[in-house]
Design an enzyme around this catalytic site. Structure first.
Site, PDB file in Angstrom:
ATOM      1  N   HIS A  61      50.753 -14.609 -46.124  1.00  0.00           N
ATOM      2  CA  HIS A  61      50.817 -13.873 -47.390  1.00  0.00           C
ATOM      3  C   HIS A  61      51.157 -12.416 -47.081  1.00  0.00           C
ATOM      4  CE1 HIS A  61      48.541 -16.773 -50.082  1.00  0.00           C
ATOM      5  NE2 HIS A  61      48.113 -17.208 -48.908  1.00  0.00           N
ATOM      6  N   HIS A  74      51.564 -20.538 -43.593  1.00  0.00           N
ATOM      7  CA  HIS A  74      52.219 -19.473 -44.358  1.00  0.00           C
ATOM      8  C   HIS A  74      51.464 -18.170 -44.191  1.00  0.00           C
ATOM      9  CE1 HIS A  74      49.470 -21.665 -47.027  1.00  0.00           C
ATOM     10  NE2 HIS A  74      49.223 -20.527 -47.635  1.00  0.00           N
ATOM     11  N   ASP A 108      55.033 -15.667 -54.266  1.00  0.00           N
ATOM     12  CA  ASP A 108      53.888 -16.502 -54.638  1.00  0.00           C
ATOM     13  C   ASP A 108      53.854 -16.587 -56.165  1.00  0.00           C
ATOM     14  OD1 ASP A 108      51.120 -17.334 -55.253  1.00  0.00           O
ATOM     15  OD2 ASP A 108      50.794 -17.081 -53.111  1.00  0.00           O
ATOM     16  N   ILE A 109      53.689 -17.795 -56.687  1.00  0.00           N
ATOM     17  CA  ILE A 109      53.703 -17.938 -58.162  1.00  0.00           C
ATOM     18  C   ILE A 109      52.383 -17.535 -58.812  1.00  0.00           C
ATOM     19  CG2 ILE A 109      55.554 -19.558 -58.804  1.00  0.00           C
ATOM     20  CD1 ILE A 109      53.296 -21.742 -58.533  1.00  0.00           C
TER      21      ILE A 109
HETATM   22  P1  AMP Z   1      46.498 -20.848 -49.380  1.00  0.00           P
HETATM   23  O1  AMP Z   1      46.954 -22.198 -48.857  1.00  0.00           O
HETATM   24  O2  AMP Z   1      45.021 -20.804 -49.602  1.00  0.00           O
HETATM   25  O3  AMP Z   1      46.987 -19.718 -48.521  1.00  0.00           O
HETATM   26  O4  AMP Z   1      47.159 -20.661 -50.814  1.00  0.00           O
HETATM   27  C1  AMP Z   1      48.446 -21.152 -51.112  1.00  0.00           C
HETATM   28  C2  AMP Z   1      49.232 -20.131 -51.896  1.00  0.00           C
HETATM   29  O5  AMP Z   1      50.459 -20.745 -52.262  1.00  0.00           O
HETATM   30  C3  AMP Z   1      48.566 -19.660 -53.191  1.00  0.00           C
HETATM   31  O6  AMP Z   1      48.562 -18.235 -53.218  1.00  0.00           O
HETATM   32  C4  AMP Z   1      49.463 -20.238 -54.290  1.00  0.00           C
HETATM   33  O7  AMP Z   1      49.572 -19.390 -55.423  1.00  0.00           O
HETATM   34  C5  AMP Z   1      50.784 -20.391 -53.583  1.00  0.00           C
HETATM   35  N1  AMP Z   1      51.637 -21.440 -54.122  1.00  0.00           N
HETATM   36  C6  AMP Z   1      51.297 -22.722 -54.347  1.00  0.00           C
HETATM   37  N2  AMP Z   1      52.343 -23.412 -54.845  1.00  0.00           N
HETATM   38  C7  AMP Z   1      53.368 -22.531 -54.933  1.00  0.00           C
HETATM   39  C8  AMP Z   1      54.715 -22.627 -55.379  1.00  0.00           C
HETATM   40  N3  AMP Z   1      55.236 -23.764 -55.851  1.00  0.00           N
HETATM   41  N4  AMP Z   1      55.494 -21.512 -55.336  1.00  0.00           N
HETATM   42  C9  AMP Z   1      54.985 -20.341 -54.870  1.00  0.00           C
HETATM   43  N5  AMP Z   1      53.722 -20.195 -54.438  1.00  0.00           N
HETATM   44  C10 AMP Z   1      52.913 -21.268 -54.472  1.00  0.00           C
END
Ligand code: AMP
Length: 132
Positions: free
Chosen positions: A95, A93, A29-30
Site C-alpha cells: 500500500h 501487495h 485502491d478502491i
Molecule cells: P489487505 O489484503 O488487508 O492489504 O487489503 C486489500 C486491499 O485491497 C484493501 O485496501 C482493498 O480496498 C483493496 N482492494 C480489494 N479489491 C480491490 C479492487 N478490485 N481494486 C482495488 N483495490 C482493491
C-alpha cells in the site's frame, strides 16, 4: 486459486491503472484511506510478500518508489506512507498512502469515497507522472 489481483493484472476485471512493467502492476485502491492510495502488486501470484524471492522483492520496492514519486507530484502530502497487510487479498501487495500524520495510515479509519470519474482522473494524473 486465481486472486482478484491476478484478474486485475490480466485485465479480466477493471482497475484504475497507474503503471505496469513486465513484473509489477500499480493501481488505485478502491477503498482508499487517502486520495492517491495505490497498490503495487507483482504479476506473479504469490500470497505473502516475504515469500517473494530476493530479486523480485527488491525490484518491487524499486517499482513502488517510482510510483510513490509520481503520487507525490499529484497529491499534496508530507510523504508517502508504506504498509503491508495482506489480510484481505492473498496476493502480495504494497500500500502506498499519502500521509500528513500517523492517523492518515490507520486502517481502522473509515475509507474515502470517490466517484468513478474522480478515480479515473486521479489515475490518469498520477500515471502521467510515472517515470519507469
Ligand atoms: P489487505 O489484503 O488487508 O492489504 O487489503 C486489500 C486491499 O485491497 C484493501 O485496501 C482493498 O480496498 C483493496 N482492494 C480489494 N479489491 C480491490 C479492487 N478490485 N481494486 C482495488 N483495490 C482493491
Amino acid at each position: 486459486m486465481t486472486t482478484i489481483f491476478s484478474k486485475i493484472v490480466k485485465g479480466e476485471i477493471p482497475s484504475y491503472r497507474i503503471a505496469e512493467n513486465d513484473r509489477f502492476y500499480a493501481f488505485l485502491d478502491i477503498n482508499p484511506l487517502a486520495k492517491g492510495h495505490t497498490l503495487v502488486v507483482p504479476k506473479k501470484e504469490i500470497d505473502y510478500l516475504f515469500d517473494l524471492e530476493d530479486e523480485l522483492l527488491a525490484g518491487m520496492n524499486v517499482f513502488a518508489k517510482k510510483i510513490a514519486r509520481a503520487i507525490e507530484k499529484v497529491v499534496p502530502c508530507k510523504r508517502i506512507g508504506v504498509a503491508v497487510l495482506g489480510l484481505e487479498v492473498p496476493h502480495a501487495h504494497i500500500h502506498l498512502i499519502p500521509i500528513n500524520s500517523e492517523a492518515d495510515i490507520s486502517f481502522s479509519r473509515p475509507k474515502l469515497k470517490f466517484s468513478e470519474a474522480e478515480f479515473i482522473e486521479l489515475a490518469e494524473k498520477i500515471s502521467k507522472e510515472v517515470k519507469l
